[in-house]
Scaffold this motif. Sequence first.
Motif, short mmCIF file in Angstrom:
data_model
loop_
_atom_site.label_atom_id
_atom_site.label_comp_id
_atom_site.label_asym_id
_atom_site.label_seq_id
_atom_site.Cartn_x
_atom_site.Cartn_y
_atom_site.Cartn_z
N CYS A 63 0.86 -1.18 0.00
CA CYS A 63 0.00 0.00 0.00
C CYS A 63 0.90 1.23 0.00
O CYS A 63 2.04 1.17 0.47
CB CYS A 63 -0.85 0.07 1.27
SG CYS A 63 -2.00 -1.30 1.50
N GLU A 89 -5.10 -6.91 5.41
CA GLU A 89 -5.74 -7.34 4.17
C GLU A 89 -6.02 -6.18 3.22
O GLU A 89 -6.31 -6.42 2.05
CB GLU A 89 -7.10 -7.99 4.48
CG GLU A 89 -7.05 -9.17 5.41
CD GLU A 89 -8.44 -9.62 5.78
OE1 GLU A 89 -9.16 -10.15 4.91
OE2 GLU A 89 -8.82 -9.42 6.95
N TYR A 90 -5.98 -4.95 3.70
CA TYR A 90 -6.45 -3.81 2.92
C TYR A 90 -5.51 -2.61 3.04
O TYR A 90 -4.63 -2.58 3.90
CB TYR A 90 -7.85 -3.39 3.40
CG TYR A 90 -8.82 -4.54 3.42
CD1 TYR A 90 -9.37 -5.02 2.24
CD2 TYR A 90 -9.15 -5.17 4.62
CE1 TYR A 90 -10.24 -6.09 2.25
CE2 TYR A 90 -10.03 -6.24 4.62
CZ TYR A 90 -10.57 -6.70 3.44
OH TYR A 90 -11.42 -7.77 3.45
N CYS A 91 -5.75 -1.63 2.18
CA CYS A 91 -5.04 -0.35 2.24
C CYS A 91 -6.04 0.70 2.72
O CYS A 91 -7.14 0.83 2.17
CB CYS A 91 -4.51 0.05 0.86
SG CYS A 91 -3.33 -1.11 0.14
N ARG A 113 -9.32 -5.65 8.63
CA ARG A 113 -10.75 -5.45 8.34
C ARG A 113 -11.39 -4.56 9.40
O ARG A 113 -12.22 -3.71 9.08
CB ARG A 113 -11.47 -6.80 8.27
CG ARG A 113 -12.96 -6.67 7.98
CD ARG A 113 -13.65 -8.01 7.84
NE ARG A 113 -13.38 -8.66 6.58
CZ ARG A 113 -13.99 -8.38 5.43
NH1 ARG A 113 -14.90 -7.44 5.40
NH2 ARG A 113 -13.70 -9.04 4.34
N CYS A 116 -11.15 -0.89 8.86
CA CYS A 116 -11.90 -0.40 7.70
C CYS A 116 -13.39 -0.21 7.98
O CYS A 116 -14.15 0.12 7.07
CB CYS A 116 -11.69 -1.34 6.52
SG CYS A 116 -10.02 -1.27 5.85
N CYS A 135 -11.09 2.39 2.30
CA CYS A 135 -10.28 1.18 2.31
C CYS A 135 -10.45 0.48 0.97
O CYS A 135 -11.52 0.53 0.37
CB CYS A 135 -10.73 0.23 3.43
SG CYS A 135 -10.09 0.64 5.04
N CYS A 136 -9.38 -0.16 0.54
CA CYS A 136 -9.43 -0.88 -0.73
C CYS A 136 -8.59 -2.14 -0.63
O CYS A 136 -7.73 -2.27 0.24
CB CYS A 136 -8.97 -0.01 -1.89
SG CYS A 136 -7.28 0.61 -1.73
N GLU A 137 -8.85 -3.07 -1.55
CA GLU A 137 -8.13 -4.33 -1.59
C GLU A 137 -7.35 -4.41 -2.89
O GLU A 137 -7.89 -4.15 -3.96
CB GLU A 137 -9.13 -5.49 -1.51
CG GLU A 137 -8.49 -6.85 -1.58
CD GLU A 137 -9.54 -7.94 -1.59
OE1 GLU A 137 -9.32 -8.94 -0.88
OE2 GLU A 137 -10.56 -7.82 -2.28
N ASN A 142 -4.45 2.25 -3.10
CA ASN A 142 -4.80 3.53 -2.47
C ASN A 142 -4.04 4.71 -3.08
O ASN A 142 -3.46 5.52 -2.38
CB ASN A 142 -4.62 3.46 -0.95
CG ASN A 142 -3.19 3.16 -0.54
OD1 ASN A 142 -2.39 2.65 -1.30
ND2 ASN A 142 -2.88 3.48 0.71
N PHE A 154 -15.52 1.29 1.16
CA PHE A 154 -14.76 0.07 1.39
C PHE A 154 -14.85 -0.72 0.09
O PHE A 154 -15.85 -1.36 -0.20
CB PHE A 154 -15.37 -0.70 2.55
CG PHE A 154 -14.53 -1.83 3.09
CD1 PHE A 154 -13.38 -2.27 2.46
CD2 PHE A 154 -14.91 -2.49 4.24
CE1 PHE A 154 -12.62 -3.31 2.96
CE2 PHE A 154 -14.17 -3.53 4.76
CZ PHE A 154 -13.02 -3.94 4.11
N VAL A 156 -13.78 -3.67 -2.22
CA VAL A 156 -13.20 -5.01 -2.20
C VAL A 156 -13.39 -5.64 -3.57
O VAL A 156 -14.49 -5.65 -4.12
CB VAL A 156 -13.88 -5.90 -1.12
CG1 VAL A 156 -13.30 -7.29 -1.13
CG2 VAL A 156 -13.72 -5.27 0.24
#
Length: 184
Positions: A63, A89-91, A113, A116, A135-137, A142, A154, A156
Amino acid sequence: MTSTAAESHPAHLGHMLLFYHMLAVASLQIFILSGNWALAKNINFYNVRPPLDPTPFPNSFKCFTCANAVDNYNCNRWAEDKWCPENTEYCLTVHRFTSHGRSTSVTKKCATRDECHFVGCHPHRETGHTECVSCCEGMICNVEIPTNHTNAVFSVMHAQRKSDGSRRTINIAVLASVITIMLL
């Protein structure tokens, strides 16, 4: 008793077998090369970037990361290039800005998670600023900053792990193998 030309000339039989073998090998190479050529024409060679370092674990990602940068440009420009921890798991992106839309701070990081759950935009009464969280996957997803309820979400992705191209290559290889066996 009649005899065929192949029975009367054993050398001729050897030449025929050698010819069929060479034909099978040539067919296999043509099938494999045609499959790889079909895949290569779909690649954007202007945007291919080899990995700089090996991935530390399966499904790892990066990220943009910064803490309280003055704006998005400076955050992305000076973002640390490192892999996210395995428990994330996410940015996540937090963007604070004035009522006139001028950025006051941008924070980006790898997130779980739970972190987010606070996506969206929220006004701060005491400062008059707005804070938008998204938040993004995905790998370095990002890039942009959230500025309103439309992009403070969010996000995904449910992407396939295998592309159509890899399945096509496998099918061509299987087909070429079957043809080779049939010709031998």
